[in-house]
Design an enzyme around this catalytic site. Structure first.
Site, PDB file in Angstrom:
ATOM      1  N   CYS A 220      64.081 110.422  92.774  1.00  8.67           N
ATOM      2  CA  CYS A 220      65.477 110.828  92.897  1.00  8.67           C
ATOM      3  C   CYS A 220      65.588 112.048  93.810  1.00  8.67           C
ATOM      4  O   CYS A 220      64.604 112.742  94.074  1.00  8.67           O
ATOM      5  CB  CYS A 220      66.069 111.135  91.521  1.00  8.67           C
ATOM      6  SG  CYS A 220      65.485 112.654  90.773  1.00  8.67           S
ATOM      7  N   ALA A 241      59.779 109.598  98.733  1.00 11.99           N
ATOM      8  CA  ALA A 241      59.978 110.898  98.088  1.00 11.99           C
ATOM      9  C   ALA A 241      61.467 111.248  97.991  1.00 11.99           C
ATOM     10  O   ALA A 241      62.324 110.524  98.495  1.00 11.99           O
ATOM     11  CB  ALA A 241      59.221 111.965  98.851  1.00 11.99           C
ATOM     12  N   HIS A 242      61.740 112.393  97.381  1.00 13.76           N
ATOM     13  CA  HIS A 242      63.127 112.805  97.137  1.00 13.76           C
ATOM     14  C   HIS A 242      63.911 113.004  98.421  1.00 13.76           C
ATOM     15  O   HIS A 242      63.395 113.493  99.411  1.00 13.76           O
ATOM     16  CB  HIS A 242      63.203 114.078  96.277  1.00 13.76           C
ATOM     17  CG  HIS A 242      62.322 115.199  96.727  1.00 13.76           C
ATOM     18  ND1 HIS A 242      62.319 116.419  96.122  1.00 13.76           N
ATOM     19  CD2 HIS A 242      61.412 115.279  97.720  1.00 13.76           C
ATOM     20  CE1 HIS A 242      61.447 117.203  96.716  1.00 13.76           C
ATOM     21  NE2 HIS A 242      60.891 116.538  97.673  1.00 13.76           N
ATOM     22  N   ASN A 243      65.179 112.626  98.380  1.00 10.22           N
ATOM     23  CA  ASN A 243      66.133 112.832  99.472  1.00 10.22           C
ATOM     24  C   ASN A 243      65.829 112.041 100.742  1.00 10.22           C
ATOM     25  O   ASN A 243      66.389 112.313 101.798  1.00 10.22           O
ATOM     26  CB  ASN A 243      66.258 114.329  99.812  1.00 10.22           C
ATOM     27  CG  ASN A 243      66.807 115.136  98.656  1.00 10.22           C
ATOM     28  OD1 ASN A 243      66.063 115.525  97.743  1.00 10.22           O
ATOM     29  ND2 ASN A 243      68.093 115.357  98.639  1.00 10.22           N
ATOM     30  N   SER A 261      62.953 114.136 102.288  1.00 11.20           N
ATOM     31  CA  SER A 261      64.069 114.403 103.195  1.00 11.20           C
ATOM     32  C   SER A 261      63.962 113.713 104.549  1.00 11.20           C
ATOM     33  O   SER A 261      64.781 113.969 105.437  1.00 11.20           O
ATOM     34  CB  SER A 261      64.254 115.912 103.416  1.00 11.20           C
ATOM     35  OG  SER A 261      64.500 116.552 102.182  1.00 11.20           O
TER      36      SER A 261
END
Lengths: 342, 342, 342
Positions: A220, A241-243, A261
Site C-alpha cells: 500500500c 513497493a509503496h506508491n 514511488s
C-alpha cells in the site's frame, strides 16, 4: 464441461458430419485426443493424425476435404483454429466462474455486501463494510480486510490477502497467495542506529482487467494509493513497493521488483527478474530485457533497455559481445605494449 | 479513527482557531483533503492549498499567520510536520492493534496460552504448548505450529506460517504469507544420482522489533537456530536460508537471497535482488548495491560493495562506466594494431 | 521424541555404558547438550566436551576409550556419525509423519477419498473427486482443488495451494505457501493495445520424491502438463512457468525463474537467482552459477555456465577478472595512443 457434438457445433456456427450426439468432456491436441475429447485440425501438417486420432470430434475448416475415412465426428467451420480458441475460452470461462454460493464455515463482517452469482469458499474471510460486486468469486482461505471494494466478475484465488481499504476493479484475476495492500517498507533511521516505522496508511487500487500472479506482493502507499492501471498484467513473485504506479496494459514478467514511488508508463513490456530503483518515471512503451537493473528515468517513449545497470538495448548487446572477448582484448593490448617498448 | 479537532489539539499540545467540535475521521495531504480529514501545512510552497482545501482541520506552525480567510479549523503547534507525523503514528498504532478477542472458528491446541488484549482471527491455527504474550494479534488464517513462543505486541498478519519451535520476539511485525521456520534446503547426493533429505531440526529466532515482509521465507536451522537479530527489517519476497544470522538493525530490501550459514553483521544496508553465497561472514555496516552477488566474506566494517560478482562500489562504478564504452575501446585497440602493423 | 537410552541403543545396534533407563527427548551438538539430549562424538577434536557436556547420552565409536570419567550414558556403535545421522532421520520422520486424523472444521468435497494414516488439519480444503494416498499429511489451511491425485507419504504443508487436476507423486514434500497449478502467464496482444487471456487448461505433474520450497510457484500448462520429474528438488521462491519440464534429480536453488516451455534435463544443478528464457532445451548435467541468465539452449551434457547472459564458466571467470581491471586497461590503451601520436 459436458456437451454434445451438436451443441458445440451450434455454439460455433458449424455443420456436423458424423455422430452429433456424442458427449464431449475435454479438449486435446489432435495427436493426443482420447474418447470424449474434441480437437481441431488447422495446419495440414497434422492431417495424418486426423485419420488415427481417438478424439470423439474434430473441428476442421469448411474448405477441408478428408482424403481417407475419419472415425471422429467432424465439425466444419469457417476457421477451425479460431473456433477452437473460442471453445477454449468458453470452457475456461465456465470453469473459472463455475462456483456459486457460500461454503461453510466462512466469515463475513458487519456491513459487507456481496452481489449476485457470488462465491465465498470455505474458510474465506471478508471483513467489515466491504462492497463486493456481482459474479465475484472468493475462493477458500482468501482474506479480504475491512472497507474493501471489489468490482464485478473478479476472481480472488485461494490464499490471496487483500488488506484494509483496497479497491479492486472489475474482471480482475488475483492468483493464489498474492498479497495486495500490505504495509510498505518505510523506516526512518534513528540516531542510535535503530529504525522507526513510518506508518503506511494508504491503499492499493487495481483498476479493471488487471491480473496479479501467484505470490506477488503489492504494498500500500504511505499516503494515497499504489495504482495498477487497467489491463496491466503482473506475473508471479513480483514485488511492487509503496506508491508505485503501473500504467495501462503494461506487462511485467515474473520476479521483477519495482521500488517505491516509481511510475511505469502505459504499454510497457518488462521481462523477468528486472529491478527498478525508486522514484523513477518510465515513459510509455518502454521495453526492458530480463535481469536488467533500471537506475534512471526513461523520458523517450518506446525506449529499449538492457543490462544492469540498464542502458540502450543495442549498445548493451555490443558491450556484452566485447565482454566475452575481454581476455583476448587485454592480450592484444599487452602485445601492443611489448611492441612499443622496443 | 474518530476524534474531535479539540481532542487532537490536546493530544498534540496545540491551540485551535475555528470549530473545535468537528469530527475527524481521516488524514490527507492538504491538496487532497476532504471534509472529515485533517491535514498539515509545513512547507509554505503549499500555502495556497490552505485557502482552498476541503479538509476539516489543518495543523500549522505556531509562527504561521494566514494571509487570507481559512475555512478549515487550524491547530497551532510548535512543529506542524512532526505533530502530523505523531498523529500518523498514533493513528497507525490504533489501527494495527484495534482487533481484540477471538473470532470463531479458530483453533488452539492443548497447553497453549495467550496473554491479555490478544486477538485470534477466524481460521487462525495455534498448535500445542505455545506461549503467546500480551497484545499479540494473530490475524485470520495465520498458522502457528507447536511449541512456538511469541513476545508481547507482535503482529502476525493473515496467512503467515510459523512452524514448530520457532521463537518470535516482542514488537515484531510479520506480514502476510511470510513463512518462518520451514525446512531448509539440505540434500545429500547419493551414488545413484538421487538426493537424500538432510533432516532440518532446528528453529528460527526473531529477536525483538524485527519486521518480516510479505511472502518472505526464513528457513529453520539444520540444528540450532537461524537468527534475525533485534531491529532487523526484512522487505518482501526475501529468502533467508538455514543457519543464517542477520545482525542488529540490518535492513534488507525486497527479493534479496541469503544462502545457508552466512552471517551478516549489524547495521548493514542491503539493497534489492542481492544474492549472498553460503558460509560467508559480512562485517558490520556493510552496504551492498542492488542486484549485486556477494561471493566472498567482508572483513572491513563499512565496506560498500556492488556488481555481480561484487567488489568495491567505487571500483565497480568505474568498471561499469568503461563497460559501456567497450565497443569503442575495442575499436581503439584495432586502430593501434593497424598502425603498428605498418 | 521420547525414548529411553536403551531403546535408542537397540535401534542403532549399540551397547550402553551407564544409565540405560534415562529418557531422551532431544538431539544436540555435544557442546550444547542439555539434560534429556542425546549427542555424539566422532571428531576427536571435540573430545574435551565429552567430559563436561550436560547431555544425558552420547553416541561414540566402538573403538573409543574415554580418558576421564563421563557423566553421560555412552552408546557404543560401529560409526558414531552415521548412527547419529540415522537417529536424526528417524526422529525427523517421526516428527513429520506424527499427525494423524482429521481436525475440525475441515472441508472435503464429494467423491474425494483419503488413504489410511492420513491427516487433514483444521481449515484445510480438499475439493471434489480427489484421490489421496495413504499416510498423506494435509496441514492446516492447505488447499487442494478438484480432481487432484496425491501419492502415498506426501506432505502438504500449511497454506499450500494445489489447483484443479494436478497430480502429485509419492514421498513429495510441498513446503508452506507454495502454489502448484496456478494459471500460466499467457496473454495475446490485441490491436488496441490490450491483452486477451489465453486460457490455461493444463495441469502440473510432480513425480515421486519431489520437494517444492516455500512460496515457490509452478504454473499449469496451457494444454498438457508442466512436469517436475522424480527426485527433483526445488528451493524457496522459485518460479516455474507453464509447460516447463524439470528433469530427474535436478536441484534448483532459491529465487530462480524458468520461463515458459523450457525443458531442463536430468541431474542439473542450478544455483540461486538464475533466469532461464523460454523455449530452451538444457542438456542433462548442466551446471549454472548464481544470478546467471541463460538465453540459449545447451546441447552438450555436463556444461557449466555462468554470467548474464550466460556462457562457459571458465571463459566467464576470465572475462569477469578483466572486467575488474577495465579502468586500468582503458588507461593502457590511452597511453599507447599517446605514444603512437608522436
Amino acid at each position: 464441461m459436458e456437451f454434445t457434438v451438436k451443441q458445440i457445433a451450434t455454439l460455433l456456427g458449424g455443420e456436423v458430419a458424423g455422430n452429433e450426439s456424442l458427449t464431449i468432456t475435454g479438449l486435446a491436441k489432435i495427436e493426443e485426443g482420447q474418447p470424449g475429447d474434441i480437437s481441431f485440425l488447422s495446419n495440414l501438417k497434422y492431417e495424418p493424425h486426423l485419420y488415427t486420432t481417438q478424439a470423439s470430434a474434430v473441428i476442421v475448416d469448411r474448405s477441408f476435404e478428408p482424403k481417407k475415412p475419419v472415425a471422429s465426428a467432424l465439425i466444419f467451420v469457417e476457421n477451425s483454429y479460431s473456433a477452437f480458441t473460442r471453445l477454449l475460452e468458453e470452457y475456461h470461462k465456465q470453469l473459472i466462474f463455475a462456483r456459486v454460493g457460500i461454503e461453510q464455515p466462512s466469515y463475513i463482517g458487519d456491513g459487507s455486501q456481496m452481489g449476485e452469482q457470488g462465491y465465498r469458499g470455505a474458510f474465506s474471510y471478508v471483513g467489515r463494510n466491504c462492497q463486493i460486486g456481482s459474479n465475484v468469486k472468493i475462493y477458500p482461505q482468501a482474506y479480504v480486510g475491512n472497507n474493501v471494494r471489489i468490482g464485478d466478475n473478479t476472481i480472488i484465488h485461494p490464499g490471496v490477502r487483500i488488506l484494509d481499504n483496497c479497491v479492486i476493479g472489475r474482471n480482475c484475476v488475483i492468483h493464489p497467495n498474492a498479497v495486495i495492500g500490505s504495509e510498505g517498507f518505510g523506516f526512518a533511521p534513528q540516531p542510535d542506529g535503530t529504525y522507526k516505522t513510518i506508518p503506511q496508511l494508504g491503499n492499493v487500487i487495481l483498476e479493471d482487467n488487471v491480473n496479479v500472479g501467484s505470490n506477488t506482493t503489492i504494498d500500500c502507499a504511505t499516503m494515497g494509493s499504489t495504482i495498477i492501471r487497467q489491463g496491466a498484467k503482473l506475473d508471479n513473485l513480483i514485488q511492487i513497493a509503496h506508491n508505485v504506479e503501473i500504467g495501462k496494459n503494461t506487462v511485467i514478467a515474473a520476479q521483477t521488483g519495482v521500488s517505491g514511488s516509481t511510475k511505469i508508463g502505459d504499454n510497457c513490456v518488462i521481462a523477468g527478474q528486472v529491478g527498478f530503483a525508486g522514484h523513477l518515471t518510465i515513459a510509455n512503451g518502454t521495453k526492458v530485457g530480463a535481469q536488467s537493473g533500471v537506475g534512471k528515468s526513461v523520458e523517450e517513449e518506446g525506449t529499449s533497455l538492457n543490462s544492469s545497470p540498464a542502458f540502450g538495448l543495442k549498445e548493451s548487446m555490443r558491450s556484452l559481445a566485447v565482454f566475452r572477448r575481454l581476455p583476448d582484448l587485454e592480450q592484444r593490448v599487452f602485445k601492443l605494449e611489448k611492441k612499443n617498448e622496443k
